[in-house]
Design a protein around this motif. Sequence first.
Motif, PDB file in Angstrom:
ATOM      1  N   GLU A  28       1.462  -1.557  -0.239  1.00 55.13           N
ATOM      2  CA  GLU A  28      -0.141   0.083   0.845  1.00 55.13           C
ATOM      3  C   GLU A  28       0.669   1.205  -0.026  1.00 55.13           C
ATOM      4  OE1 GLU A  28      -3.871  -1.148   1.795  1.00 55.13           O
ATOM      5  OE2 GLU A  28      -2.528   0.090   3.326  1.00 55.13           O
ATOM      6  N   ILE A  29       0.707   2.465  -1.075  1.00 57.18           N
ATOM      7  CA  ILE A  29       0.702   3.310  -0.367  1.00 57.18           C
ATOM      8  C   ILE A  29      -0.194   3.944   0.227  1.00 57.18           C
ATOM      9  CG2 ILE A  29       2.221   5.709  -2.111  1.00 57.18           C
ATOM     10  CD1 ILE A  29       2.779   4.307  -4.584  1.00 57.18           C
ATOM     11  N   PHE A  30       0.323   4.594   0.946  1.00 61.57           N
ATOM     12  CA  PHE A  30      -0.592   5.053   2.523  1.00 61.57           C
ATOM     13  C   PHE A  30      -0.221   6.067   2.130  1.00 61.57           C
ATOM     14  CE2 PHE A  30      -3.843   4.241   5.360  1.00 61.57           C
ATOM     15  CZ  PHE A  30      -3.841   4.842   6.084  1.00 61.57           C
ATOM     16  N   GLY A  31      -1.531   7.312   2.476  1.00 62.77           N
ATOM     17  CA  GLY A  31      -1.515   8.882   1.499  1.00 62.77           C
ATOM     18  C   GLY A  31      -2.089  10.353   3.320  1.00 62.77           C
ATOM     19  N   PHE A  32      -1.144  11.098   4.477  1.00 63.46           N
ATOM     20  CA  PHE A  32      -1.407  10.908   5.303  1.00 63.46           C
ATOM     21  C   PHE A  32      -2.096  12.975   5.006  1.00 63.46           C
ATOM     22  CE2 PHE A  32      -0.555  11.590  10.085  1.00 63.46           C
ATOM     23  CZ  PHE A  32      -1.340  11.486  10.984  1.00 63.46           C
ATOM     24  N   THR A  43       3.163  12.541  14.135  1.00 64.70           N
ATOM     25  CA  THR A  43       3.002  11.497  13.934  1.00 64.70           C
ATOM     26  C   THR A  43       4.467  10.403  13.537  1.00 64.70           C
ATOM     27  OG1 THR A  43       0.518  11.771  13.451  1.00 64.70           O
ATOM     28  CG2 THR A  43       0.820   9.681  12.979  1.00 64.70           C
ATOM     29  N   LEU A  44       4.128  10.810  12.059  1.00 73.12           N
ATOM     30  CA  LEU A  44       5.352  10.604  11.449  1.00 73.12           C
ATOM     31  C   LEU A  44       6.659  10.096  12.535  1.00 73.12           C
ATOM     32  CD1 LEU A  44       5.114  12.465   7.415  1.00 73.12           C
ATOM     33  CD2 LEU A  44       4.321   9.550   9.375  1.00 73.12           C
ATOM     34  N   LYS A 152      11.707  -2.341   4.487  1.00 75.72           N
ATOM     35  CA  LYS A 152      10.214  -3.176   3.972  1.00 75.72           C
ATOM     36  C   LYS A 152       9.145  -1.723   4.082  1.00 75.72           C
ATOM     37  CE  LYS A 152      11.208  -7.354   6.077  1.00 75.72           C
ATOM     38  NZ  LYS A 152      10.795  -8.325   6.353  1.00 75.72           N
ATOM     39  N   LEU A 153       9.105  -1.057   4.972  1.00 74.08           N
ATOM     40  CA  LEU A 153       8.956   0.356   4.783  1.00 74.08           C
ATOM     41  C   LEU A 153       9.116   1.831   4.724  1.00 74.08           C
ATOM     42  CD1 LEU A 153       5.800   1.413   6.055  1.00 74.08           C
ATOM     43  CD2 LEU A 153       6.497   2.123   8.228  1.00 74.08           C
ATOM     44  N   ILE A 154       8.291   2.534   4.312  1.00 73.81           N
ATOM     45  CA  ILE A 154       9.413   3.972   3.728  1.00 73.81           C
ATOM     46  C   ILE A 154       8.327   4.843   4.590  1.00 73.81           C
ATOM     47  CG2 ILE A 154       9.485   5.247   2.418  1.00 73.81           C
ATOM     48  CD1 ILE A 154      11.209   3.086   0.243  1.00 73.81           C
ATOM     49  N   VAL A 155       8.906   5.217   5.123  1.00 76.07           N
ATOM     50  CA  VAL A 155       8.090   7.025   6.512  1.00 76.07           C
ATOM     51  C   VAL A 155       8.516   8.193   5.600  1.00 76.07           C
ATOM     52  CG1 VAL A 155       7.110   7.681   7.602  1.00 76.07           C
ATOM     53  CG2 VAL A 155       7.472   5.538   8.086  1.00 76.07           C
ATOM     54  N   MET A 156       7.663   9.304   4.435  1.00 75.39           N
ATOM     55  CA  MET A 156       8.183  10.403   4.562  1.00 75.39           C
ATOM     56  C   MET A 156       7.226  11.552   4.658  1.00 75.39           C
ATOM     57  SD  MET A 156       9.212   9.034   0.163  1.00 75.39           S
ATOM     58  CE  MET A 156       7.997   8.564  -0.282  1.00 75.39           C
ATOM     59  N   ASP A 157       8.212  12.817   5.039  1.00 73.53           N
ATOM     60  CA  ASP A 157       7.291  13.599   5.362  1.00 73.53           C
ATOM     61  C   ASP A 157       7.417  14.674   4.179  1.00 73.53           C
ATOM     62  OD1 ASP A 157       5.627  15.304   6.835  1.00 73.53           O
ATOM     63  OD2 ASP A 157       7.144  15.724   8.478  1.00 73.53           O
ATOM     64  N   PHE A 187       3.431   8.470   4.037  1.00 73.85           N
ATOM     65  CA  PHE A 187       3.699   9.553   3.727  1.00 73.85           C
ATOM     66  C   PHE A 187       2.879  10.683   3.668  1.00 73.85           C
ATOM     67  CE2 PHE A 187       1.706   9.448  -1.007  1.00 73.85           C
ATOM     68  CZ  PHE A 187       1.575  10.806  -1.102  1.00 73.85           C
ATOM     69  N   SER A 188       3.426  11.825   4.207  1.00 76.33           N
ATOM     70  CA  SER A 188       2.397  13.007   4.237  1.00 76.33           C
ATOM     71  C   SER A 188       2.071  14.477   3.311  1.00 76.33           C
ATOM     72  CB  SER A 188       3.070  14.303   5.645  1.00 76.33           C
ATOM     73  OG  SER A 188       4.086  14.536   5.265  1.00 76.33           O
ATOM     74  N   THR A 189       1.389  14.898   2.684  1.00 75.25           N
ATOM     75  CA  THR A 189       1.842  15.755   1.737  1.00 75.25           C
ATOM     76  C   THR A 189       0.829  17.025   1.377  1.00 75.25           C
ATOM     77  OG1 THR A 189       2.027  15.375  -0.977  1.00 75.25           O
ATOM     78  CG2 THR A 189       0.048  14.310   0.194  1.00 75.25           C
TER      79      THR A 189
END
Length: 235
Positions: A28-32, A43-44, A152-157, A187-189
Amino acid sequence: MLNIEHLTKRFGEKTAVDDLSLRILPGEIFGFIGHNGAGKTTTLKSVVGILQFDEGSITVCGHSVKDDPLSCKRALAYIPDNPDLYDFMSGFKYLNFVADVFAIPAAERAEKIRKYADLFEMTGSLGDPISAYSHGMKQKLAVIAAWLHDPKLIVMDEPFVGLDPKASHLLKEMMRAHCDRGGAIFFSTHVLEVAEKLCDKVAIIKQGRLVKVGTMEEVKGDDSLEEVFLELEAE
């Protein structure tokens, strides 16, 4: 891949994140999404272990961020909104430093550095000090570093801020390919058009509380994501 259960984070009397629960699955690509100050970055940073939180739990690949932080950090990569890199290093030394942290073998790291530096047209700049890099170049270097150890997980702000259109397009392709291989992106955007086209799921946060979450179709219905977001913000 990532489970956030009843996350609460306070700064003094201010509750920055209030009883937030999210689940991000492999692929999943999950947008925040949320306005400035809504609680996205808090949160991130809690997810990646930079901030301690007051209540709730966070697990990455089954490991608790509180109880087993090293296992979590081995499984993820984090790109902040303003990459705080070591300016005294060259780009090449920085990437090798990151590769050392994750114990990436010499041949593997050389191949990956060459591959991603070529993709982002950074090869000729890797010998220069990071202090001489533009914001966009620092962002590219942070992206390359994040992909080095196959997290496995990439977190991006806000990962697209500062990137030129070509680099933004390349990053989107890399994000999709990463998830197609079974990884996950959280990731947030603020670029809602990008989120609408790219994300499998999206969550909208307002004043620290989750107000809407689901697949892109479930969240926006027949409207655009921008229309839904502005309507929720006005309520």
